[in-house]
Design a protein around this motif. Structure first.
Motif, mmCIF file in Angstrom:
data_model
loop_
_atom_site.group_PDB
_atom_site.id
_atom_site.type_symbol
_atom_site.label_atom_id
_atom_site.label_comp_id
_atom_site.label_asym_id
_atom_site.label_seq_id
_atom_site.Cartn_x
_atom_site.Cartn_y
_atom_site.Cartn_z
ATOM 1 N N ASP A 181 1.006 -1.234 0.108
ATOM 2 C CA ASP A 181 -0.113 -0.020 0.052
ATOM 3 C C ASP A 181 0.820 1.234 0.029
ATOM 4 O OD1 ASP A 181 -2.291 -1.574 0.182
ATOM 5 O OD2 ASP A 181 -2.371 -1.627 2.266
ATOM 6 N N ASN A 182 2.008 1.292 0.524
ATOM 7 C CA ASN A 182 2.710 2.419 0.894
ATOM 8 C C ASN A 182 3.609 2.674 -0.296
ATOM 9 O OD1 ASN A 182 1.698 2.864 3.298
ATOM 10 N ND2 ASN A 182 3.287 1.532 4.218
ATOM 11 N N CYS A 183 4.063 1.710 -1.385
ATOM 12 C CA CYS A 183 5.003 1.770 -2.236
ATOM 13 C C CYS A 183 4.466 1.684 -3.693
ATOM 14 C CB CYS A 183 6.265 0.806 -1.995
ATOM 15 S SG CYS A 183 5.894 -0.933 -2.001
ATOM 16 N N GLN A 184 3.289 1.971 -3.985
ATOM 17 C CA GLN A 184 2.495 1.968 -5.131
ATOM 18 C C GLN A 184 2.614 0.896 -5.952
ATOM 19 O OE1 GLN A 184 3.853 5.527 -6.768
ATOM 20 N NE2 GLN A 184 3.130 6.939 -5.054
ATOM 21 N N HIS A 185 2.990 -0.392 -5.560
ATOM 22 C CA HIS A 185 2.553 -1.299 -6.355
ATOM 23 C C HIS A 185 1.440 -2.276 -5.810
ATOM 24 C CE1 HIS A 185 4.825 -4.778 -4.447
ATOM 25 N NE2 HIS A 185 5.701 -3.972 -4.196
ATOM 26 N N ASP A 186 0.533 -2.472 -6.724
ATOM 27 C CA ASP A 186 -0.671 -3.354 -6.336
ATOM 28 C C ASP A 186 -0.644 -5.084 -6.765
ATOM 29 O OD1 ASP A 186 -0.933 -2.719 -8.924
ATOM 30 O OD2 ASP A 186 -3.022 -1.999 -8.893
#
Length: 93
Positions: free
Chosen positions: A47-52
């Protein structure tokens, strides 16, 4: 409530299972050309490093390891290219 014993797949989710399958295929493809990463892992979505999505990480590779892997891949591709040239040459028939 169900209290029967579970197996390791109990904590798997579909995305993680798919990531493990992709990582396994990736490692096996590399090993076919004599390349092996020792530290391949799977990173979960963040959630914090922008990869889903899950990601396959090769770990840290030293310069020497990178050179050896590059030589192995290039050697395999050179061999494949030589084979293709032999097959395409009419005199080889």
């Amino acid at each position: 409530m169900d209290y029967r014993a579970v197996d390791p797949s109990y904590s798997d989710d579909a995305d993680h299972t798919e990531a493990k399958e992709a990582a396994t295929d990736f490692v096996n493809a590399l090993r076919r050309v004599r390349v092996s990463f020792g530290g391949i892992g799977i990173d979960a979505p963040c959630d914090n490093c922008q990869h889903d999505e899950h990601r396959i990480t090769p770990g840290w590779i030293s310069l020497d390891q990178a050179r050896k892997m590059t030589a192995a891949v290039n050697g395999a591709l050179d061999e494949l290219e030589r084979y293709r040239k032999i097959v395409q040459t009419p005199s080889a028939l």
